[in-house]
Design an enzyme around this catalytic site. Structure first.
Site, PDB file in Angstrom:
ATOM      1  N   ASP A  30     196.678  32.244-151.197  1.00 11.80           N
ATOM      2  CA  ASP A  30     197.277  32.411-150.060  1.00 11.80           C
ATOM      3  C   ASP A  30     198.832  33.338-150.613  1.00 11.80           C
ATOM      4  OD1 ASP A  30     195.677  29.565-149.766  1.00 11.80           O
ATOM      5  OD2 ASP A  30     197.597  29.315-148.746  1.00 11.80           O
ATOM      6  N   GLU A  44     194.459  24.891-142.068  1.00 10.73           N
ATOM      7  CA  GLU A  44     195.067  25.799-142.580  1.00 10.73           C
ATOM      8  C   GLU A  44     195.667  27.177-142.629  1.00 10.73           C
ATOM      9  OE1 GLU A  44     193.895  23.593-147.188  1.00 10.73           O
ATOM     10  OE2 GLU A  44     193.156  25.238-146.521  1.00 10.73           O
TER      11      GLU A  44
HETATM   12  C1  FRU Z   1     194.701  27.004-148.382  1.00  9.23           C
HETATM   13  C2  FRU Z   1     196.043  26.391-149.059  1.00  9.23           C
HETATM   14  C3  FRU Z   1     197.071  25.752-148.592  1.00  9.23           C
HETATM   15  C4  FRU Z   1     198.059  25.494-149.376  1.00  9.23           C
HETATM   16  C5  FRU Z   1     197.890  26.112-150.322  1.00  9.23           C
HETATM   17  C6  FRU Z   1     198.100  25.220-151.807  1.00  9.23           C
HETATM   18  O1  FRU Z   1     194.350  27.930-149.797  1.00  9.23           O
HETATM   19  O2  FRU Z   1     195.135  24.733-148.878  1.00  9.23           O
HETATM   20  O3  FRU Z   1     197.306  24.786-147.080  1.00  9.23           O
HETATM   21  O4  FRU Z   1     199.340  24.903-148.914  1.00  9.23           O
HETATM   22  O5  FRU Z   1     196.869  26.533-150.034  1.00  9.23           O
HETATM   23  O6  FRU Z   1     198.080  26.466-152.454  1.00  9.23           O
END
Ligand code: FRU
Length: 487
Positions: free
Chosen positions: A28, A208
């Site tokens: 992300d 998310e």
């Molecule tokens: C989304 C996610 C988020 C989390 C991050 C961990 O891709 O699962 O929810 O904060 O990646 O790397």
């Protein structure tokens, strides 16, 4: 894992005008913000390897959102991993954490975990924490009073903070409940829950990375809430959806539209968030991770594994009397990259027409009638393999077919066909396609429909071919621009 014979940024599949980190895994984008003349992009980064783990915030900056400079890790993990979040400028030192008048604050999820006997990560809790930068975002110190918000949940993550009037607002995903919790604070350190949104729309996967932003349309302002969750093809894939509505500083009320609304119909446009402080009223600029938690871990790259989307401007537009988000890539910075061009007003394609340019990094534009046969463009082809992009009049949908795109057998979920509806009532379909070695971003009818996929072609796959299956199709306004590398 490192392959000594391959020069960095020249490896097979390495995108040449999309951001990638020199080595290692990332997912992300985090804390996107424009500050003192630079765009800062942080991202979920594993400084130690090419698989997800040791999550920290990697960092890159840009002046134009296309050319990026990678910096040292900005937020290192502690005994907790540093999950996704936001940055904000605390202009009035509301937090009391700034040394001078203002400072940059990062709000992130601190992931508390332990390793079991087999060294597998066990989730203990996800809480929200702060880090402060006194050097305009290049390095951060963890706040000593962390966490600032802990409800002992295992599914409570990805804070987005915005200033609304005199209050700070924080959105946090209650991932397995398909809800977004809204919290309020005066000082960024003490938070009170004020409302919840959801479940609504697609609840086939965890929710998310929420984002919330106002957009002007005509004389009115709407609020858009985006969340990374679900996929039009259902369980097991990940896309982004959005809701349009009103926000009064505490509660988001969605307009009564048909949900789910998907932002992009591909398999590799996820966890997108928007830049803070761009001061644009009628659009926001979003970047997203070009990956998928299901199969990206197995993708056939060498010592690097992660790619970011192009900056995507999102606007509201009425289509058939309903508001939709539409996207486009700003031309300004891209124009500097143009190398060769090939233009043609029209070409009658019977079966196939090979464009007299070979490239793996280019922008292609063309128009086709809705017609009666499948037509479009094969990219990253070598006669045997290619990625197919086009319009299918039978299903009235646009598609990317990556089932014969090259290397596809590294994960059974990977070979696929993505389809998406076309809104416009017009008789023609206009494609604008960004191809970059292992990235395909497709915009249809001025971004009314978007599809983004990663592909992993065979070494020499650089042919660009127009196709029409069964009967001739007249392609119009064809423009191909090959692009130079940003590296
Ligand atoms: C989304 C996610 C988020 C989390 C991050 C961990 O891709 O699962 O929810 O904060 O990646 O790397």
């Amino acid at each position: 894992m490192a392959v000594a014979s391959q020069e960095h940024y020249k490896e097979l599949h390495r995108p040449q005008y999309h951001y990638t980190s020199k080595v290692n895994w990332f997912n992300d984008p985090n804390g996107l913000i424009f500050h003192k003349g630079s765009y800062h992009m942080y991202y979920q980064y594993n400084p130690k390897g090419t698989q997800w783990g040791n999550m920290s915030w990697g960092h890159a900056t840009s002046k134009d959102l296309i050319h990026w400079k990678e910096h040292d890790v900005a937020i290192n993990m502690t005994e907790h991993m540093i999950f996704s979040g936001t940055t904000a400028i605390d202009t009035n030192n509301d937090s009391g954490l700034c040394n001078s008048k203002d400072c940059m604050i990062a709000a992130y999820t601190s992931f508390e975990y332990e390793l079991d006997a087999n060294n597998n990560i066990q989730n203990i809790a996800q809480h929200q924490s702060l880090a402060v930068s006194h050097d305009d975002g290049y390095s951060f110190e963890h706040y000593k009073g962390n966490p600032v918000l802990d409800i002992r949940s295992k599914e409570f993550r990805d804070p987005k903070i915005i200033k609304h009037g005199a209050n700070w607002i924080m959105l946090i995903s209650l991932a397995d409940q398909h809800q977004i919790a809204f919290y309020k604070s005066k000082d960024l350190k003490h938070w009170t829950e004020v409302s919840r949104f959801g479940p609504l729309g697609d609840t086939s996967s965890v929710w998310e990375c929420p984002d919330l932003f106002p957009l002007k349309i005509g004389d009115s302002t709407k609020w858009v809430l985006s969340v990374s969750a679900g996929h039009p093809q259902g369980h097991g894939f990940y896309a982004m959806q959005y809701f349009i509505g009103a926000f009064d500083g505490e509660t988001f009320i969605p307009d009564p539209l048909n949900y789910p609304r998907y932002l992009d119909f591909g398999k590799d446009f996820y966890a997108g968030i928007t830049f803070a402080h761009t001061n644009t009223e009628d659009y926001v600029t979003m970047m997203a991770w070009l990956g998928c938690h299901v199969y990206t871990k197995d993708t056939p790259t060498t010592n690097w594994r992660g790619a970011m989307s192009l900056p995507r401007e999102l606007r509201l537009k009425y289509i058939d009397d309903e508001l939709h988000l539409v996207g486009n890539i700003p031309n300004k910075a891209m124009n500097h990259l143009i190398d060769q061009t090939w233009n043609k007003d029209d070409v009658v394609v019977e079966d196939q027409f090979k464009i007299p340019l070979n490239s793996k990094a280019f922008i292609a534009e063309f128009e086709i009638p809705k017609g009666i046969v499948k037509a479009g463009m094969d990219v990253l082809g070598n006669g045997e393999h290619h990625t197919k992009i086009g319009y299918d009049p039978h299903s009235k949908s646009v598609f990317i077919d990556r089932s014969h795109s090259g290397i596809t057998d590294f994960n059974e979920a990977f070979p696929s066909v993505e389809t998406a509806p076309v809104h416009a009532e017009s008789d023609t379909i206009r494609f604008k396609i960004y191809v970059d070695h292992s990235v395909v971003e497709v915009f249809v009818n001025d971004g009314e429909t978007m599809i983004t996929d990663r592909v992993f072609p065979i070494d020499n796959a650089n042919e660009i071919v127009l196709f029409s299956e069964g009967k001739a199709t007249v392609f119009k306004n064809i423009a191909i621009k090959t692009l130079k590398s940003i590296w």
